[in-house]
Design an enzyme around this catalytic site. Structure first.
Site, PDB file in Angstrom:
ATOM      1  CB  SER A 155       1.285   0.729   0.604  1.00 14.38           C
ATOM      2  OG  SER A 155       0.879   1.887  -0.088  1.00 14.38           O
ATOM      3  CD  GLU A 156      -0.241  -1.897   7.192  1.00 17.41           C
ATOM      4  OE1 GLU A 156      -1.165  -2.715   7.399  1.00 17.41           O
ATOM      5  OE2 GLU A 156       0.241  -1.165   8.083  1.00 17.41           O
ATOM      6  CB  SER A 161      -7.194   2.257  -3.059  1.00 12.74           C
ATOM      7  OG  SER A 161      -6.605   2.092  -4.340  1.00 12.74           O
ATOM      8  CD  GLU A 393       2.917   9.977  -3.938  1.00  9.82           C
ATOM      9  OE1 GLU A 393       2.274  11.020  -3.722  1.00  9.82           O
ATOM     10  OE2 GLU A 393       4.156   9.919  -3.944  1.00  9.82           O
TER      11      GLU A 393
END
Length: 414
Positions: A155-156, A161, A393
């Site tokens: 994730s960034e 999403s 997730e």
């Protein structure tokens, strides 16, 4: 008689009564039953969680340091961090369903502890076992099973999403190594991790085909761990930002092949969704048990609270939904173990378990009445813990999109 008539019509050449050879009926193990060894495992994990984690849970939740090192050490000693790692590498050599049992039972008591175990087992251990070279397995798996926490870094700030729109870059150097620059956010276990599974792109013009997975050791120059996030719930789990500033990793630290990171990530996340679903299932069961136990010793209007008809309807309905959630989780797991498609079922399990966890945690607060709104009994903690289930997730909307996409494919193939 109707069945017999239908069978006779299906075989018009047959003379006289149609006789079908008797054969034993196929039997299937109910998804709500487990082997003797698995029941023993469940009992052992539950006892550990109640004896070792429960006494610390309130203190950890109210503090700002996350899980203490001694507790992490104890979890390793129990074998819970290497459930599926082969015994040749110091692991427990068990299966995916055994791993889910561990996650579920830990989450009954503290979902924040469970998620550390879940991410470590279903994401990093699994990825290295499936895609690692023999040298990588020999270097990392023994320590991942015994004393080294790991972290999954995808994730960034600009790709939540839309995880594969990541901007962290890995530029190949003349000697074959890679120089990584960029940042990651919402990274679980980062503070304690000894190894990071980092996803970066070697060429943004290639889209997802440029994404590559790298094994980055803690302490590598250019790796920085940011402050811990002050989260709403699952506060035992340590969540941080991390950044890479001209961080160099050798070529032999590429996991799998260059440009194959997408397949590694998507495969592990599909499996990981079952793990998160199981975490929410454990939370729901813990909230249900907590609430029912309280109502069976709390008296109002001359009767125990649980004996009121309206309340009976509530816990009967919730028990049914928890059972359905349980079946969704372990059906998805059974499909995965059997080598059959499970993406739709994993998404269904995560979606529904997140919803049931929210309902169970909310009604548990109500069942406790006024004290449920205080920190004294722990009901409000599970209420805060449950919300993450519909976010990480893959959000609930992402799960719905996945389910719909799989249904469309099934119909298009007809």
């Amino acid at each position: 008689h109707r069945l017999g008539s239908a069978l006779r019509r299906a075989a018009p050449a047959a003379r006289g009564p149609l006789r079908v050879a008797a054969r034993p009926c196929a039997t299937h193990t109910p998804l709500s039953t487990f082997t003797e060894d698995q029941e023993m495992l469940r009992e052992a994990v539950r006892k550990f969680a109640e004896d070792r984690i429960a006494p610390l849970s309130k203190e950890i939740d109210e503090g700002h340091a996350g899980m203490p090192a001694e507790l992490i050490k104890d979890i390793f000693e129990q074998g819970y961090m290497g459930v599926e790692i082969d015994t040749d590498f110091g692991g427990s050599g068990m299966g995916f369903i055994d791993c889910l049992i561990v996650i579920e039972e830990l989450a009954r008591v503290d979902p924040g502890v469970a998620v550390m175990v879940d991410i470590h087992n279903t994401l990093i251990n699994r990825c290295i076992d499936d895609f690692g070279t023999q040298a990588q397995k020999e270097k990392y798996l023994p320590r991942l099973a015994t004393d080294m926490v790991s972290s999954f870094c995808i994730s960034e700030p600009h790709s939540g999403s839309d995880a594969f729109a990541l901007r962290t870059k890995a530029v190949e150097q003349p000697d074959g190594s890679f120089k990584i620059n960029g940042s990651k956010c919402w990274i679980s276990n980062a503070v304690d991790a000894g190894v990071f599974l980092v996803f970066a792109t070697v060429d943004q013009s290639l889209g997802y085909k440029g994404i590559t997975a790298f094994l980055v050791d803690a302490g590598t120059p250019g790796l920085s761990i940011g402050k811990m996030e002050d989260k709403l719930g699952i506060r035992a789990s340590k969540t941080s930002t991390i950044s890479f500033d001209d961080l160099v990793v050798p070529k032999d630290h590429v996991l799998g092949e260059v440009g194959k990171g997408y397949q590694i990530a998507i495969g592990s996340l599909n499996e990981g969704r079952i793990g998160i679903a199981c975490q929410m299932l454990g939370l729901a069961k813990g909230a249900y048990d907590m609430g029912l136990a309280y109502m069976r010793q709390r008296e109002q209007f001359g009767t125990m609270v649980y004996e009121n008809q309206g309340v009976k309807f509530q816990y009967a309905e919730l028990a049914t939904e928890i059972e359905a959630a349980h079946l969704l989780v372990y059906n998805a797991a059974a499909l995965k173990e059997a080598g059959k498609p499970f993406i739709k079922e994993a998404a269904m399990a995560k979606l529904y378990c997140a919803q049931v966890a929210e309902k169970a945690a909310s009604i548990n607060v109500e069942w406790h009445g006024g004290v449920g709104f205080t920190k004294e009994y722990g009901a409000e903690k599970l209420f805060r813990d449950c919300k993450i289930g519909s976010i990480y997730e893959g959000t609930s909307n992402i799960q719905k999109m996945t389910i719909a996409r799989m249904i469309d494919r099934e119909w298009d193939a007809k």
